[in-house]
Scaffold this motif. Sequence first.
Motif, PDB file in Angstrom:
ATOM      1  N   GLN A   1       0.818  -1.215   0.000  1.00 33.61           N
ATOM      2  CA  GLN A   1       0.000   0.000   0.000  1.00 33.61           C
ATOM      3  C   GLN A   1       0.852   1.267   0.000  1.00 33.61           C
ATOM      4  OE1 GLN A   1      -2.330  -1.160   3.592  1.00 33.61           O
ATOM      5  NE2 GLN A   1      -4.115  -1.142   2.259  1.00 33.61           N
ATOM      6  N   THR A   2       2.012   1.187  -0.632  1.00 33.57           N
ATOM      7  CA  THR A   2       2.945   2.320  -0.648  1.00 33.57           C
ATOM      8  C   THR A   2       3.615   2.418  -2.020  1.00 33.57           C
ATOM      9  OG1 THR A   2       3.432   2.008   1.701  1.00 33.57           O
ATOM     10  CG2 THR A   2       4.969   3.361   0.435  1.00 33.57           C
ATOM     11  N   ILE A   3       3.600   3.630  -2.588  1.00 36.42           N
ATOM     12  CA  ILE A   3       4.294   3.918  -3.844  1.00 36.42           C
ATOM     13  C   ILE A   3       5.006   5.256  -3.683  1.00 36.42           C
ATOM     14  CG2 ILE A   3       4.004   4.491  -6.298  1.00 36.42           C
ATOM     15  CD1 ILE A   3       3.623   1.515  -5.742  1.00 36.42           C
ATOM     16  N   GLN A   4       6.178   5.370  -4.306  1.00 33.30           N
ATOM     17  CA  GLN A   4       6.903   6.642  -4.281  1.00 33.30           C
ATOM     18  C   GLN A   4       7.110   7.222  -5.681  1.00 33.30           C
ATOM     19  OE1 GLN A   4      10.416   6.593  -1.830  1.00 33.30           O
ATOM     20  NE2 GLN A   4      10.809   8.785  -2.096  1.00 33.30           N
ATOM     21  N   THR A   5       7.281   6.361  -6.672  1.00 34.38           N
ATOM     22  CA  THR A   5       7.508   6.820  -8.046  1.00 34.38           C
ATOM     23  C   THR A   5       6.607   6.056  -9.001  1.00 34.38           C
ATOM     24  OG1 THR A   5       9.835   7.247  -7.528  1.00 34.38           O
ATOM     25  CG2 THR A   5       9.225   7.201  -9.854  1.00 34.38           C
TER      26      THR A   5
ATOM     27  N   GLN B   1      10.393  -1.186 -13.871  1.00 37.49           N
ATOM     28  CA  GLN B   1      10.297  -0.970 -12.435  1.00 37.49           C
ATOM     29  C   GLN B   1      11.685  -0.978 -11.788  1.00 37.49           C
ATOM     30  OE1 GLN B   1       8.742  -4.204 -10.039  1.00 37.49           O
ATOM     31  NE2 GLN B   1       7.505  -2.777  -8.836  1.00 37.49           N
ATOM     32  N   GLU B   2      12.503  -1.948 -12.140  1.00 36.75           N
ATOM     33  CA  GLU B   2      13.828  -2.085 -11.539  1.00 36.75           C
ATOM     34  C   GLU B   2      14.733  -0.909 -11.890  1.00 36.75           C
ATOM     35  OE1 GLU B   2      15.037  -5.816 -13.084  1.00 36.75           O
ATOM     36  OE2 GLU B   2      13.702  -6.993 -11.783  1.00 36.75           O
ATOM     37  N   LEU B   3      14.740  -0.514 -13.164  1.00 38.28           N
ATOM     38  CA  LEU B   3      15.593   0.603 -13.587  1.00 38.28           C
ATOM     39  C   LEU B   3      15.155   1.911 -12.932  1.00 38.28           C
ATOM     40  CD1 LEU B   3      16.016  -0.172 -17.398  1.00 38.28           C
ATOM     41  CD2 LEU B   3      17.734  -0.429 -15.604  1.00 38.28           C
ATOM     42  N   THR B   4      13.840   2.100 -12.789  1.00 43.08           N
ATOM     43  CA  THR B   4      13.333   3.318 -12.149  1.00 43.08           C
ATOM     44  C   THR B   4      13.709   3.357 -10.679  1.00 43.08           C
ATOM     45  OG1 THR B   4      11.477   3.416 -13.704  1.00 43.08           O
ATOM     46  CG2 THR B   4      11.272   4.674 -11.659  1.00 43.08           C
ATOM     47  N   ALA B   5      13.572   2.226 -10.000  1.00 48.21           N
ATOM     48  CA  ALA B   5      13.933   2.164  -8.582  1.00 48.21           C
ATOM     49  C   ALA B   5      15.394   2.521  -8.388  1.00 48.21           C
ATOM     50  CB  ALA B   5      13.640   0.773  -8.030  1.00 48.21           C
ATOM     51  N   LYS B   6      16.244   1.993  -9.242  1.00 49.48           N
ATOM     52  CA  LYS B   6      17.686   2.270  -9.143  1.00 49.48           C
ATOM     53  C   LYS B   6      17.978   3.736  -9.438  1.00 49.48           C
ATOM     54  CE  LYS B   6      22.183   0.731 -10.913  1.00 49.48           C
ATOM     55  NZ  LYS B   6      22.881  -0.206 -11.832  1.00 49.48           N
ATOM     56  N   LYS B   7      17.346   4.279 -10.483  1.00 53.91           N
ATOM     57  CA  LYS B   7      17.600   5.666 -10.876  1.00 53.91           C
ATOM     58  C   LYS B   7      17.153   6.641  -9.788  1.00 53.91           C
ATOM     59  CE  LYS B   7      18.415   9.250 -13.557  1.00 53.91           C
ATOM     60  NZ  LYS B   7      17.932  10.314 -12.653  1.00 53.91           N
ATOM     61  N   MET B   8      15.998   6.375  -9.152  1.00 48.95           N
ATOM     62  CA  MET B   8      15.438   7.309  -8.181  1.00 48.95           C
ATOM     63  C   MET B   8      15.833   6.975  -6.747  1.00 48.95           C
ATOM     64  SD  MET B   8      14.030   9.393 -10.162  1.00 48.95           S
ATOM     65  CE  MET B   8      13.120  10.438  -9.032  1.00 48.95           C
ATOM     66  N   GLY B   9      16.538   5.862  -6.552  1.00 54.24           N
ATOM     67  CA  GLY B   9      16.970   5.495  -5.206  1.00 54.24           C
ATOM     68  C   GLY B   9      15.825   5.151  -4.284  1.00 54.24           C
TER      69      GLY B   9
ATOM     70  N   ILE C   1      12.756   2.039  -3.044  1.00 54.90           N
ATOM     71  CA  ILE C   1      12.532   0.606  -2.915  1.00 54.90           C
ATOM     72  C   ILE C   1      11.807   0.087  -4.150  1.00 54.90           C
ATOM     73  CG2 ILE C   1      11.324  -1.157  -1.554  1.00 54.90           C
ATOM     74  CD1 ILE C   1      11.720   0.665   0.884  1.00 54.90           C
ATOM     75  N   LEU C   2      12.215  -1.087  -4.633  1.00 58.62           N
ATOM     76  CA  LEU C   2      11.647  -1.655  -5.854  1.00 58.62           C
ATOM     77  C   LEU C   2      10.123  -1.691  -5.819  1.00 58.62           C
ATOM     78  CD1 LEU C   2      12.098  -3.164  -8.572  1.00 58.62           C
ATOM     79  CD2 LEU C   2      12.080  -5.299  -7.249  1.00 58.62           C
ATOM     80  N   GLU C   3       9.570  -2.182  -4.700  1.00 55.23           N
ATOM     81  CA  GLU C   3       8.116  -2.320  -4.590  1.00 55.23           C
ATOM     82  C   GLU C   3       7.397  -0.987  -4.444  1.00 55.23           C
ATOM     83  OE1 GLU C   3      10.308  -4.041  -2.881  1.00 55.23           O
ATOM     84  OE2 GLU C   3      10.035  -6.096  -3.645  1.00 55.23           O
ATOM     85  N   HIS C   4       8.165   0.108  -4.378  1.00 54.71           N
ATOM     86  CA  HIS C   4       7.571   1.438  -4.291  1.00 54.71           C
ATOM     87  C   HIS C   4       7.521   2.134  -5.649  1.00 54.71           C
ATOM     88  CE1 HIS C   4       8.410   1.895   0.313  1.00 54.71           C
ATOM     89  NE2 HIS C   4       7.590   0.901   0.020  1.00 54.71           N
ATOM     90  N   VAL C   5       7.694   1.361  -6.718  1.00 52.66           N
ATOM     91  CA  VAL C   5       7.605   1.891  -8.083  1.00 52.66           C
ATOM     92  C   VAL C   5       6.391   1.293  -8.775  1.00 52.66           C
ATOM     93  CG1 VAL C   5       8.697   2.046 -10.351  1.00 52.66           C
ATOM     94  CG2 VAL C   5      10.090   2.241  -8.277  1.00 52.66           C
ATOM     95  N   ALA C   6       5.514   2.158  -9.277  1.00 51.31           N
ATOM     96  CA  ALA C   6       4.354   1.732 -10.065  1.00 51.31           C
ATOM     97  C   ALA C   6       4.651   1.962 -11.541  1.00 51.31           C
ATOM     98  CB  ALA C   6       3.111   2.500  -9.644  1.00 51.31           C
ATOM     99  N   VAL C   7       4.157   1.062 -12.371  1.00 51.64           N
ATOM    100  CA  VAL C   7       4.388   1.129 -13.814  1.00 51.64           C
ATOM    101  C   VAL C   7       3.041   1.160 -14.528  1.00 51.64           C
ATOM    102  CG1 VAL C   7       5.513   0.030 -15.783  1.00 51.64           C
ATOM    103  CG2 VAL C   7       6.474  -0.248 -13.489  1.00 51.64           C
TER     104      VAL C   7
END
Length: 408
Positions: free
Chosen positions: A75-79, A103-111, A113-119
């Motif tokens: 229940q948490t997203i950041q990007t 999702q993985e590339l965005t998490a790495k680019k924005m620093g 958590i992986l599960e905090h990226v929505a696509v």
Amino acid sequence: MIATKVEGIHKIENGHVTMPKGFSAGGLHCGIRKKRLDFGWIHSDNPAATAGVYTLNAFQAAPLKITKQCIDKGQTIQTVVVNSGNANSFTGKQGLLDALEMQELTAKKMGVILEHVAVASTGVIGVSLPMDNIRTAIQQVGSAEHAGSENFEEAILTTDTVTKHMAVQLEIDGKTITIGGAAKGSGMIHPNMATMLGFITTDAAVEADSLQPALRSIVDKSFNMITVDGDSSTNDMVLVMANGQQENEPLNEAHPKWSLFLEGLQMVSEGLSKSIARDGEGATKLIEANVKGAPSELAAKQVAKAIISSNLVKTAVYGADPNWGRIITAVGYSEQPIDPDKICVSLGEIEVVKDGYPVEFNESDGKKYLENESVSLNVDLQNGLGEATAWGCDLTYDYVKINASYRT
């Protein structure tokens, strides 16, 4: 009918998705489409409580599946990252791998958590993503060069002719709370989600367990009450992110201002929904179907949806033909309890049926009214307290032209 003005809530002129504190957005052209911006993002400075509602189409696209899994889990997203021009739908295992890589590339680019990226993706179905273009785009997420809510709003469009955005402000716990939003959608729009994406942000603190049922309730009265052409797509979702940056007491059903927050969320959702309906492919008019006097709210919704979904009603409005018999017909096949001897119908303020009997009216007045850019078709069933409003658009020659050459 749903209120569009609520005491204590201020609609912001030209409001947008980054007006709430702590949110940024942007968009760029990565080459999926020929010229228009086609890749965008929303980012919160901190992880945000997030709720989502998704298409009911049996074929759900890979990006939607990944986003839904993340929200269901935490229940948490950041990007959020979004591409247009390609739906990454019906693309098999490779499509899922491509969405996961986004999702993985965005998490790495924005620093984050992986599960905090929505696509999210939208566009042509059955075509693999051009991942080289996507990889290059992700490396520019968050860049000042491409920042701005306007860029994001443009990047998510497909056949839309205009961007869609809105924001409101309200006071809670002595804090100025902002709710903003952006959406896309023009064709394949039908109740229960369609080729539509909606992103709503707020700087209010909201308990995640309360946010999900709130969003579902709001969607049932807004995004699920619009139609353009009766088709439902495979990708589409509405997300609401609450990052709590205004540091109010966390909102839930027990908070004294909970209902006010819901009204604000409703206003943004309804505003975006109406913008989508108004921008239907080839459309020239917004149609609002207001139904009251139904045995229940559900019955009123079904009648309103039947009216707004009728191709005969839509073409009559396009031709400014006050043929109220088409409205009666749609009401009749809505499969809801109807007493033909009680029904009343009006075109705006022009009464055409009263207590089940035709009312003499000036045809030229009816035609003139239907020539307006926004028209209201009003039905009173006089059979209860249920009421609902649905929105749609007229059906024009241009709709056929647009969809006959969608891929070209």
